[in-house]
Design a protein around this motif. Structure first.
Motif, PDB file in Angstrom:
ATOM      1  N   PHE A  46      16.884 -15.495   2.981  1.00 50.16           N
ATOM      2  CA  PHE A  46      16.241 -14.357   2.321  1.00 50.16           C
ATOM      3  C   PHE A  46      14.730 -14.351   2.531  1.00 50.16           C
ATOM      4  O   PHE A  46      14.133 -13.296   2.734  1.00 50.16           O
ATOM      5  CB  PHE A  46      16.596 -14.295   0.844  1.00 50.16           C
ATOM      6  N   LEU A  47      14.110 -15.521   2.497  1.00 49.58           N
ATOM      7  CA  LEU A  47      12.675 -15.595   2.766  1.00 49.58           C
ATOM      8  C   LEU A  47      12.380 -15.141   4.195  1.00 49.58           C
ATOM      9  O   LEU A  47      11.437 -14.376   4.436  1.00 49.58           O
ATOM     10  CB  LEU A  47      12.163 -17.024   2.538  1.00 49.58           C
ATOM     11  N   TYR A  48      13.195 -15.569   5.124  1.00 46.23           N
ATOM     12  CA  TYR A  48      13.019 -15.185   6.526  1.00 46.23           C
ATOM     13  C   TYR A  48      13.205 -13.678   6.714  1.00 46.23           C
ATOM     14  O   TYR A  48      12.386 -13.020   7.366  1.00 46.23           O
ATOM     15  CB  TYR A  48      14.002 -15.957   7.405  1.00 46.23           C
ATOM     16  N   LEU A  49      14.248 -13.133   6.135  1.00 49.75           N
ATOM     17  CA  LEU A  49      14.499 -11.690   6.272  1.00 49.75           C
ATOM     18  C   LEU A  49      13.396 -10.878   5.597  1.00 49.75           C
ATOM     19  O   LEU A  49      12.982  -9.829   6.121  1.00 49.75           O
ATOM     20  CB  LEU A  49      15.865 -11.323   5.697  1.00 49.75           C
ATOM     21  N   TRP A  50      12.897 -11.360   4.475  1.00 48.67           N
ATOM     22  CA  TRP A  50      11.815 -10.665   3.777  1.00 48.67           C
ATOM     23  C   TRP A  50      10.563 -10.585   4.644  1.00 48.67           C
ATOM     24  O   TRP A  50       9.986  -9.510   4.812  1.00 48.67           O
ATOM     25  CB  TRP A  50      11.508 -11.375   2.454  1.00 48.67           C
ATOM     26  N   ILE A  51      10.136 -11.722   5.211  1.00 50.94           N
ATOM     27  CA  ILE A  51       8.900 -11.711   6.007  1.00 50.94           C
ATOM     28  C   ILE A  51       9.121 -10.995   7.341  1.00 50.94           C
ATOM     29  O   ILE A  51       8.222 -10.332   7.843  1.00 50.94           O
ATOM     30  CB  ILE A  51       8.310 -13.135   6.191  1.00 50.94           C
ATOM     31  N   LEU A  52      10.307 -11.102   7.897  1.00 47.73           N
ATOM     32  CA  LEU A  52      10.605 -10.384   9.141  1.00 47.73           C
ATOM     33  C   LEU A  52      10.485  -8.876   8.919  1.00 47.73           C
ATOM     34  O   LEU A  52       9.901  -8.167   9.733  1.00 47.73           O
ATOM     35  CB  LEU A  52      12.004 -10.740   9.638  1.00 47.73           C
ATOM     36  N   LYS A  53      11.001  -8.403   7.816  1.00 46.05           N
ATOM     37  CA  LYS A  53      10.913  -6.970   7.505  1.00 46.05           C
ATOM     38  C   LYS A  53       9.468  -6.563   7.227  1.00 46.05           C
ATOM     39  O   LYS A  53       9.039  -5.478   7.611  1.00 46.05           O
ATOM     40  CB  LYS A  53      11.801  -6.619   6.321  1.00 46.05           C
ATOM     41  N   LYS A  54       8.712  -7.421   6.579  1.00 45.04           N
ATOM     42  CA  LYS A  54       7.295  -7.139   6.336  1.00 45.04           C
ATOM     43  C   LYS A  54       6.521  -7.014   7.651  1.00 45.04           C
ATOM     44  O   LYS A  54       5.679  -6.134   7.797  1.00 45.04           O
ATOM     45  CB  LYS A  54       6.665  -8.246   5.494  1.00 45.04           C
ATOM     46  N   ILE A  55       6.827  -7.902   8.578  1.00 43.27           N
ATOM     47  CA  ILE A  55       6.108  -7.899   9.855  1.00 43.27           C
ATOM     48  C   ILE A  55       6.487  -6.695  10.699  1.00 43.27           C
ATOM     49  O   ILE A  55       5.638  -6.092  11.352  1.00 43.27           O
ATOM     50  CB  ILE A  55       6.379  -9.220  10.626  1.00 43.27           C
ATOM     51  N   ASN A  56       7.761  -6.323  10.675  1.00 41.66           N
ATOM     52  CA  ASN A  56       8.224  -5.279  11.583  1.00 41.66           C
ATOM     53  C   ASN A  56       9.237  -4.356  10.906  1.00 41.66           C
ATOM     54  O   ASN A  56      10.437  -4.468  11.136  1.00 41.66           O
ATOM     55  CB  ASN A  56       8.830  -5.930  12.827  1.00 41.66           C
ATOM     56  N   LYS A  57       8.746  -3.451  10.087  1.00 37.25           N
ATOM     57  CA  LYS A  57       9.634  -2.526   9.378  1.00 37.25           C
ATOM     58  C   LYS A  57      10.363  -1.596  10.338  1.00 37.25           C
ATOM     59  O   LYS A  57      11.548  -1.327  10.185  1.00 37.25           O
ATOM     60  CB  LYS A  57       8.837  -1.685   8.388  1.00 37.25           C
ATOM     61  N   GLU A  58       9.646  -1.099  11.328  1.00 42.39           N
ATOM     62  CA  GLU A  58      10.199  -0.072  12.218  1.00 42.39           C
ATOM     63  C   GLU A  58      11.370  -0.573  13.055  1.00 42.39           C
ATOM     64  O   GLU A  58      12.356   0.128  13.256  1.00 42.39           O
ATOM     65  CB  GLU A  58       9.097   0.469  13.132  1.00 42.39           C
ATOM     66  N   TYR A  59      11.270  -1.796  13.546  1.00 44.08           N
ATOM     67  CA  TYR A  59      12.311  -2.326  14.434  1.00 44.08           C
ATOM     68  C   TYR A  59      13.077  -3.493  13.806  1.00 44.08           C
ATOM     69  O   TYR A  59      13.666  -4.299  14.517  1.00 44.08           O
ATOM     70  CB  TYR A  59      11.693  -2.775  15.756  1.00 44.08           C
TER      71      TYR A  59
END
Length: 189
Positions: free
Chosen positions: A74-87
């Motif tokens: 969940f921490l990984y998915l959260w920061i991944l989405k923060k970094i790249n919302k569009e893709y």
């Protein structure tokens, strides 16, 4: 799995034998006794990381593993989405096999990648968060040089300061909780 030494190290703490986690011969026997397995993974983490396995070992191994794997994911998915919302979805599809490997083997790659992601995401907007993540990343010292050098060359003194003070605080707490000798065991491991 890679999670085994986390759990065993925590159990050794509760038996008053934490420093023995840095002794390969002792740890082999401990992993066989506690986990009833022939596989072996060494304990190579610095003393200030020991707080995590100590907490995780309070629970049975399956609950502990579930908590660690779920939190890391969940921490990984959260920061991944923060970094790249569009893709986000496309990137998630590309890296899905690596996520499965990390989750199935108890690998801490998602936790490490999350910390690196926090450093990157907050690099320009929140020096404190970026620096704290840098300090927490000292749990895997071999990841530090290139990230720290980049931040140093960019003259991001606040990030370096927050990271350094985070590490110092964790190191002080580890020394206070486990005595100075734990650092010697880690050094000679």
């Amino acid at each position: 799995v890679d999670f085994h030494p986390f759990f065993v190290t925590g159990k050794l703490y509760w038996k008053g034998l934490l420093s023995h986690a840095y002794n390969v011969r002792f740890l082999i026997d401990a992993q066989q006794q506690i986990l009833n397995t022939e596989s072996f993974m060494p304990w190579t983490y610095p003393p200030h990381f020991n707080f995590i396995p100590i907490f995780l070992s309070i629970f049975p191994i399956y609950i502990s593993y579930f908590f660690f794997a779920t939190f890391s994911l969940f921490l990984y998915l959260w920061i991944l989405k923060k970094i790249n919302k569009e893709y986000f979805l496309q990137v998630l599809i590309y890296i899905f096999p690596a996520i499965i490997i990390c989750e199935r083997t108890g690998q801490n790659g998602l936790l490490v990648a999350s910390l690196i992601g926090v450093i990157i995401f907050f690099y320009q907007t929140n020096k404190f968060r970026s620096g704290v993540a840098l300090g927490l990343l000292t749990m895997k010292p071999h990841f530090m040089p290139f990230i720290a050098l980049f931040i140093l060359f960019k003259k991001e003194w606040k990030i370096i300061s927050y990271g350094f003070f985070t590490f110092l605080l964790l190191a002080f707490l580890a020394t206070w909780a486990f005595n100075f000798e734990i650092w010697q065991h880690f050094y000679y491991a």
